[in-house]
Design a protein around this motif. Structure first.
Motif, PDB file in Angstrom:
ATOM      1  N   PRO A   1       0.794  -1.239   0.000  1.00  0.00           N
ATOM      2  CA  PRO A   1       0.000   0.000   0.000  1.00  0.00           C
ATOM      3  C   PRO A   1       0.827   1.290   0.000  1.00  0.00           C
ATOM      4  O   PRO A   1       0.327   2.338  -0.397  1.00  0.00           O
ATOM      5  N   CYS A   2       2.096   1.223   0.422  1.00  0.00           N
ATOM      6  CA  CYS A   2       2.895   2.461   0.463  1.00  0.00           C
ATOM      7  C   CYS A   2       3.368   2.888  -0.923  1.00  0.00           C
ATOM      8  O   CYS A   2       3.645   4.072  -1.156  1.00  0.00           O
ATOM      9  N   HIS A   3       3.501   1.929  -1.860  1.00  0.00           N
ATOM     10  CA  HIS A   3       3.959   2.198  -3.232  1.00  0.00           C
ATOM     11  C   HIS A   3       5.271   2.985  -3.252  1.00  0.00           C
ATOM     12  O   HIS A   3       5.473   3.869  -4.093  1.00  0.00           O
ATOM     13  N   LYS A   4       6.147   2.680  -2.323  1.00  0.00           N
ATOM     14  CA  LYS A   4       7.430   3.384  -2.268  1.00  0.00           C
ATOM     15  C   LYS A   4       8.208   3.173  -3.563  1.00  0.00           C
ATOM     16  O   LYS A   4       8.345   2.052  -4.049  1.00  0.00           O
ATOM     17  N   HIS A   5       8.737   4.259  -4.117  1.00  0.00           N
ATOM     18  CA  HIS A   5       9.579   4.193  -5.305  1.00  0.00           C
ATOM     19  C   HIS A   5      11.040   4.117  -4.852  1.00  0.00           C
ATOM     20  O   HIS A   5      11.615   5.124  -4.422  1.00  0.00           O
ATOM     21  N   PHE A   6      11.613   2.920  -4.919  1.00  0.00           N
ATOM     22  CA  PHE A   6      12.998   2.742  -4.497  1.00  0.00           C
ATOM     23  C   PHE A   6      13.946   3.449  -5.462  1.00  0.00           C
ATOM     24  O   PHE A   6      13.617   3.665  -6.634  1.00  0.00           O
TER      25      PHE A   6
END
Length: 310
Positions: A55-60
């Protein structure tokens, strides 16, 4: 404190340092990483364009090759060789010599400097692109990066093609002192040349963008795009809070907040970047008269004309 106590404390510090180093090395070599839902296989993360499927959809953070593969396709671009000035103009050293730091960064990334320049195409439009590797000394800017940026701008001018800069990095290299700070002026002058030639200059903010990068070429684009959750700042959060003596909003300096302040035009998911940038370039270069808009299948030539008129 007697000498025995000093030896014991020194030994504990050494053990702690060794444990921390081992942990970082183990994480780097591991097949796993972690995010909001816990452990994630790096292979699965890569298949999702290095974006957390949770759910955070972090873009590494990704390196220049990964960035160019994403924008152009793995076979759709050519890496350009950029000029390399002398490595250590000031013979700088702190706890470690600057030359040794550069050697370590080059061994770690396989790059000569943190900036990489490529020539590729999006939506059949040729463009020059710059991407930086945060693993190379935090993608900080020195003379070599300044030369790479100027080379890219000149390449765009000579070939009459847009320049796309993926802005990321921690600012200027203080190991090069005024030489590093001078790159803020040089990159600004190069952008002015692009604008004088009416060549589009697009900036993509990727986590993180800070310091002199934000204060120079990153904020001079014709269009500013950002990835979700990217840090966009000049001074650090704690420095600002300590100066103004008040607590800042939780999302302060994140791309979503910066957009509400008017410094970012649009936030685009990584999977949509190539397509959306292609559309923007088509509009800027008037390559097509009709562009699909959000309300169904309707197309609007008038919509583009109204944008140009405004």
């Amino acid at each position: 404190m007697n000498w025995i106590t000093k030896i014991i404390k020194a030994g504990e510090k050494i053990k702690t340092a060794i444990r921390e180093r081992a942990t970082k090395e183990d994480i780097a070599k591991s097949d796993w990483t972690s995010c909001c839902k816990g452990p994630i296989l790096k292979k699965d993360l890569e298949e999702n364009l290095w974006v957390c499927p949770g759910p955070c959809h972090k873009h590494f953070r990704i390196n220049p090759k990964q960035r160019f593969d994403l924008l152009f396709g793995s076979e759709g671009y050519e890496i350009l060789k950029t000029p390399m000035p002398p490595d250590d103009p000031l013979n700088f050293a702190d706890t470690k010599s600057y030359k040794d730091r550069l050697k370590s960064a080059r061994k770690k990334t396989g790059l000569n400097c943190s900036m990489v320049v490529a020539d590729g195409s999006i939506n059949k439009i040729r463009l020059t692109a710059i991407a930086s590797d945060f693993n190379y000394m935090g993608a900080s800017i020195g003379a070599a990066e300044g030369e790479a940026f100027l080379f890219a701008a000149q390449h765009s001018i000579e070939n009459n093609q847009p320049l796309l800069v993926v802005a990321t990095g921690g600012g200027m290299k203080m190991q090069e002192s005024i030489i590093s700070l001078n790159q803020m002026t040089r990159t600004t002058l190069a952008i002015n040349e692009l604008k004088a030639k009416k060549i589009p200059y697009i900036v993509l903010f990727a986590d993180p963008v800070a310091g002199g990068i934000t204060a120079s070429y990153a904020m001079l684009g014709d269009i500013h795009i950002a990835e979700p959750g990217a840090l966009i700042a000049f001074a650090g959060r704690r420095v600002i809070e300590g100066t103004v003596k008040e607590e800042l909003p939780e999302n302060f300096q994140k791309s979503e907040h910066v957009q509400t302040c008017g410094f970012v035009d649009t936030i685009i998911q990584r999977k949509d970047l190539s397509e959306k940038i292609g559309i923007l370039l088509s509009i800027l270069l008037k390559k097509q008269s009709e562009v699909k808009i959000d309300d169904g299948d309707k197309t609007s030539e008038d919509n583009i004309e109204n944008r140009e008129a405004s």
